[in-house]
Motif scaffolding. Structure first.
Motif, short mmCIF file in Angstrom:
data_model
loop_
_atom_site.label_atom_id
_atom_site.label_comp_id
_atom_site.label_asym_id
_atom_site.label_seq_id
_atom_site.Cartn_x
_atom_site.Cartn_y
_atom_site.Cartn_z
N ILE A 176 0.82 -1.31 0.01
CA ILE A 176 -0.02 -0.04 0.17
C ILE A 176 0.74 1.17 0.01
O ILE A 176 1.92 1.30 0.71
N PRO A 177 0.43 2.41 -0.79
CA PRO A 177 1.21 3.48 -0.55
C PRO A 177 1.54 4.06 0.75
O PRO A 177 0.53 4.10 1.68
N ASN A 178 2.56 4.51 1.14
CA ASN A 178 2.97 5.02 2.52
C ASN A 178 2.70 6.24 2.60
O ASN A 178 3.70 7.25 2.47
N ILE A 179 1.47 6.80 2.65
CA ILE A 179 0.98 8.22 2.83
C ILE A 179 0.05 8.26 3.86
O ILE A 179 -0.95 7.27 4.01
N TYR A 180 -0.19 9.52 4.60
CA TYR A 180 -0.94 9.38 5.85
C TYR A 180 -1.80 10.72 5.61
O TYR A 180 -0.96 11.88 5.43
N GLY A 191 -3.03 5.19 3.11
CA GLY A 191 -2.59 4.48 1.77
C GLY A 191 -3.46 4.97 0.74
O GLY A 191 -3.53 6.40 0.47
N ASP A 192 -4.17 4.25 -0.14
CA ASP A 192 -4.77 4.63 -1.22
C ASP A 192 -6.09 5.58 -0.87
O ASP A 192 -6.82 6.35 -1.74
N ASN A 193 -6.63 5.27 0.18
CA ASN A 193 -7.75 6.13 0.73
C ASN A 193 -7.59 7.70 0.85
O ASN A 193 -8.60 8.19 0.78
N VAL A 194 -6.32 7.85 0.89
CA VAL A 194 -6.00 9.26 0.95
C VAL A 194 -6.49 10.03 -0.35
O VAL A 194 -6.93 11.26 -0.12
#
Length: 463
Positions: A55-59, A75-78
């Motif tokens: 998953i992308p490491n984004i928050y 992740g992608d939900n952002v």
């Protein structure tokens, strides 16, 4: 043409949303949890699993407006919420782990996805790290694991060496050089007798982020009028899909120097495109009629607004003219005049005259727009207080009377100057008409006369 068609690659849908449903938890406690904590991609799973979760490491943490709730996304939900996307961040600054709020959110996501339903994490945890990771980052992450999640054991390992050991099994004394191409840096690690020589390792500040940004700039430079915006995610996909390492760099350059080699390496990327729908004549006619009706409604609204404005302006103008007529007739003077001016929101008579002039000009412009403009002579300014004796005026009116005397003197001087200019203009026009008539009647005589005048002027100037 067929070869070009075979080289076409369609850009996939890079935004894929997966619901975060916890797995069924039945893993023994002695199985470690492996976490590949990358700057861009976050991978995790049990060591006995066949494939890790990626998953992308984004928050992002933002406030949802509809229900006024504080929501944390990972992740992608952002990418789903525009408000969350603008406030997104990662746990990394370049290749250094510094944002531990985001790191804690990433760990929460991993442990919840793996289905852990205990009060603490009962599994050992192995986390990858970069070359030359600061001791501060490692110590804070250790504190978070042991005090926040109560893990029994934790280990940190350089991701490049772990990959080297995995890809060279059954060779305990292997030698080699590991080139690790990370998101924000590239590391080179020599391996001797199966051990990494970290003292001779090098780390360069060039990675996938810089390379994908360079690709995006090249695309934007080559296609400045490209109708679709190339996103960073798409440039990163092009880097992963089409870029490759050349085993013989010089030979590759020589091959690209020929047209045949360029065609062999040519790739065509098809971005998402929605062809415009072809409308029938009836639909086009209905659309034109809707536009015409909308324009007609806007015109009606503008006319109504203009009419309302004209009515207000006419009312104010009528009150100002009525007051001025009363001033001419001598019906209002002194304190009564000051009270009337204050009632109509005028400071003094000069303010009234200026406002009256502006309202008359505005009324003329409005009537001109409506096609009602008539030829009207400009009304001359009046000075009603000049002829009133001083003993009948208040102190404010006396000051105003002095102003009006100066204004009247200036106006009279301008009239005299204007009359003089008009007279000069009339004389010049008469002279021009007389000379034109003389030239028409006797051209030869007129030319001899002009020649003689020039000769006289020449002799006078020479003397």
């Amino acid at each position: 043409m067929d070869e070009d068609t075979e080289n076409v690659t369609h850009v996939p849908n890079l935004l894929q949303i997966y619901p975060m449903e916890p797995d069924e938890y039945n893993t023994p406690h002695n199985v470690p949890i492996i976490i590949d904590n990358g700057c861009t991609t976050y991978r995790f799973g049990f060591s006995n699993a066949s494939d890790p979760y990626t998953i992308p490491n984004i928050y992002s943490r933002y406030r949802e407006r509809k229900h006024n709730l504080q929501i944390a996304l990972f992740g992608d939900n952002v990418e789903v919420e525009s408000g969350a996307k603008t406030q997104s961040k990662t746990a990394w600054e370049g290749d250094i782990l510094i944002n531990f709020d985001a790191m804690e959110n990433a760990l929460d996501y991993a442990f919840c996805k793996l289905g852990l339903n205990t009060n603490s994490v009962l599994h050992p945890v192995v986390i990858s790290e970069r070359l030359c990771t600061p001791m501060y980052s490692r110590s804070v992450l250790s504190e978070l694991l042991f005090e926040g999640y109560n893990v029994p054991r934790a280990a940190f390992a350089i991701d490049a060496l772990m990959s080297f050991y995995y890809n060279t099994p059954n060779q305990p004394k292997r030698d080699g050089i590991v080139v690790s191409f990370n998101s924000a840096s590239t590391s080179v690690l020599p391996v001797l007798n199966g051990k990494g020589i970290l003292a001779n390792s090098k780390r360069m500040a060039w990675g996938a982020n810089q390379a994908s940004e360079y690709i995006m700039k090249l695309v934007q430079m080559k296609y400045p009028y490209f109708p679709t915006r190339v996103t960073p995610q798409q440039s990163a996909w092009m880097l992963r899909t089409f870029c490759e390492f050349s085993p013989n760099y010089l030979e590759t350059l020589r091959e690209l120097g020929t047209p045949e080699g360029m065609r062999r390496h040519n790739r065509i990327i098809q971005f998402p495109f929605v062809a415009p729908e072809e409308k029938t004549q009836e639909e086009l006619a209905r659309q034109a009629e809707r536009k015409k009706e909308a324009g007609r409604r806007l015109q009606e609204m503008a006319i109504a607004k203009r009419k309302e404005k004209m009515e207000t302006l006419a009312s104010d103008l009528a009150e100002a003219l009525a007051l001025k007529e009363r001033m001419k007739a001598g019906e209002v003077t002194g304190d009564t005049l000051d009270a009337e001016l204050e009632r109509l929101n005028y400071d003094d008579v000069t303010h009234l005259n200026n406002a009256l002039k502006n309202m008359q000009q505005a009324m003329k412009r409005a009537r001109k727009k409506e096609g009602e403009q008539e030829e009207e002579e400009e009304e001359e300014p009046t000075y009603p207080l000049v002829d009133i004796p001083d003993d009948q005026l208040s102190e404010n009116s006396l000051r105003e009377k002095r102003k009006q005397k100066l204004m009247k003197a200036n106006s009279d001087a301008r009239k005299v100057q204007k009359a003089q200019r008009m007279e000069e203009k009339r004389l010049k026009e008469e002279e021009a008409l007389r000379e034109q008539g003389e030239r028409d009647r006797d051209l030869m005589g007129w030319s001899n006369k002009i020649r003689s005048q020039h000769e006289v002027r020449g002799r006078c100037s020479s003397v």
